[in-house]
Design a protein around this motif. Sequence first.
Motif, PDB file in Angstrom:
ATOM      1  N   LEU A  15       5.181  -3.906   7.042  1.00  0.00           N
ATOM      2  CA  LEU A  15       5.188  -5.263   7.237  1.00  0.00           C
ATOM      3  C   LEU A  15       5.372  -5.205   8.238  1.00  0.00           C
ATOM      4  N   SER A  16       4.860  -5.972   9.548  1.00  0.00           N
ATOM      5  CA  SER A  16       6.181  -7.212  10.563  1.00  0.00           C
ATOM      6  C   SER A  16       7.178  -7.842  10.076  1.00  0.00           C
ATOM      7  N   VAL A  17       8.050  -8.254  10.684  1.00  0.00           N
ATOM      8  CA  VAL A  17       9.077  -8.065  10.611  1.00  0.00           C
ATOM      9  C   VAL A  17      10.133  -8.211  12.490  1.00  0.00           C
ATOM     10  N   GLU A  18      10.565  -9.842  12.509  1.00  0.00           N
ATOM     11  CA  GLU A  18      11.467 -10.261  12.938  1.00  0.00           C
ATOM     12  C   GLU A  18      12.123  -9.907  12.990  1.00  0.00           C
ATOM     13  N   ALA A  19      13.926  -8.632  13.717  1.00  0.00           N
ATOM     14  CA  ALA A  19      15.165  -8.822  13.225  1.00  0.00           C
ATOM     15  C   ALA A  19      15.649  -8.365  14.297  1.00  0.00           C
ATOM     16  N   ARG A  44      19.587 -10.773   4.970  1.00  0.00           N
ATOM     17  CA  ARG A  44      19.461 -11.769   5.895  1.00  0.00           C
ATOM     18  C   ARG A  44      19.446 -11.923   7.653  1.00  0.00           C
ATOM     19  N   GLY A  45      18.583 -12.446   7.783  1.00  0.00           N
ATOM     20  CA  GLY A  45      17.687 -12.389   9.180  1.00  0.00           C
ATOM     21  C   GLY A  45      16.893 -11.634   9.369  1.00  0.00           C
ATOM     22  N   VAL A  46      16.245 -11.140   9.017  1.00  0.00           N
ATOM     23  CA  VAL A  46      14.754 -10.677   8.872  1.00  0.00           C
ATOM     24  C   VAL A  46      13.772 -11.755   8.287  1.00  0.00           C
ATOM     25  N   VAL A  47      13.300 -12.094   9.738  1.00  0.00           N
ATOM     26  CA  VAL A  47      11.704 -13.019   8.832  1.00  0.00           C
ATOM     27  C   VAL A  47      10.644 -11.908   8.910  1.00  0.00           C
ATOM     28  N   ALA A  84      17.412  -6.691  16.905  1.00  0.00           N
ATOM     29  CA  ALA A  84      17.990  -5.144  17.382  1.00  0.00           C
ATOM     30  C   ALA A  84      18.871  -4.198  16.617  1.00  0.00           C
ATOM     31  N   LEU A  85      19.967  -4.144  16.513  1.00  0.00           N
ATOM     32  CA  LEU A  85      20.635  -3.266  16.384  1.00  0.00           C
ATOM     33  C   LEU A  85      20.863  -3.042  14.612  1.00  0.00           C
ATOM     34  N   HIS A  86      19.974  -3.917  14.150  1.00  0.00           N
ATOM     35  CA  HIS A  86      19.873  -4.830  12.274  1.00  0.00           C
ATOM     36  C   HIS A  86      18.347  -4.570  12.042  1.00  0.00           C
ATOM     37  N   ILE A  87      17.523  -3.581  11.950  1.00  0.00           N
ATOM     38  CA  ILE A  87      16.438  -3.326  12.172  1.00  0.00           C
ATOM     39  C   ILE A  87      16.183  -2.826  10.576  1.00  0.00           C
ATOM     40  N   PRO A  88      15.591  -3.135   8.918  1.00  0.00           N
ATOM     41  CA  PRO A  88      15.649  -2.632   8.173  1.00  0.00           C
ATOM     42  C   PRO A  88      14.961  -0.785   8.305  1.00  0.00           C
ATOM     43  N   GLU A  89      15.500  -0.127   7.726  1.00  0.00           N
ATOM     44  CA  GLU A  89      14.591   1.052   7.651  1.00  0.00           C
ATOM     45  C   GLU A  89      13.447   0.963   6.806  1.00  0.00           C
ATOM     46  N   GLN A  90      13.715   0.963   5.638  1.00  0.00           N
ATOM     47  CA  GLN A  90      12.173   0.584   5.056  1.00  0.00           C
ATOM     48  C   GLN A  90      12.712  -0.287   3.739  1.00  0.00           C
ATOM     49  N   PHE A  91      11.539  -1.229   2.907  1.00  0.00           N
ATOM     50  CA  PHE A  91      11.379  -2.261   1.888  1.00  0.00           C
ATOM     51  C   PHE A  91      10.855  -1.098   1.015  1.00  0.00           C
TER      52      PHE A  91
END
Length: 208
Positions: free
Chosen positions: A127-131, A162-165, A133-140
Amino acid sequence: MSEVRLTVEPRTEFGKGAARRTRRAGKVPAVLYGHGSDPKHLSLPAVEFARAIRENGHNAVLTLDVAGSNSELALTKTITTHPIKNYIEHVDLLLVQRGEKVTVNVPVVLTGEAGPGTLVTHEVTELSVEAEALHIPEQFEISIEGAEVGTQITASEIVLPRGVVLQTDEELLIVNVTEAPSEAEMAPELAEEEAAEGETTEAASEEG
């Protein structure tokens, strides 16, 4: 996602020969770019970089301690690996700042087992998301435990931190659960595969 610190070196030699020498020395050729600055050619420690990617994923954020320069914060953007030997050939790094938001692709992982008699199709694996830089999820993670025939999961149904769009279309189909084909339905397809394998073997024998 944890921040990883690497000690890196500037690269002054370029071309295929120089890249081979860099890799023989246990390092990975890399380029750091972004924020309108001139690209910086670097050598990363191969073992430490590979460990960072293994433990933090391909969106690992690195603190680069560059000899003779200040530390730089970088997002791992592109990793090029050898198609056969599977070692890392080259890395592109994107210069980022603390608090800056970036757009990245994050893996989608399925967990659990769907209901009996079902066939699960994982339509989209990232999935393409905006996050930040230091809080990018490793996976969904998406649970398909007990999912029945007719179950469909779209991008909008994935719970984001939270904070991921979400940048992907909300209606994008991620998972589709259908009825598993019966043996009778699979028989013609299996017969075609066996016939194709027989033709290949016969052709190989004739060439031999």
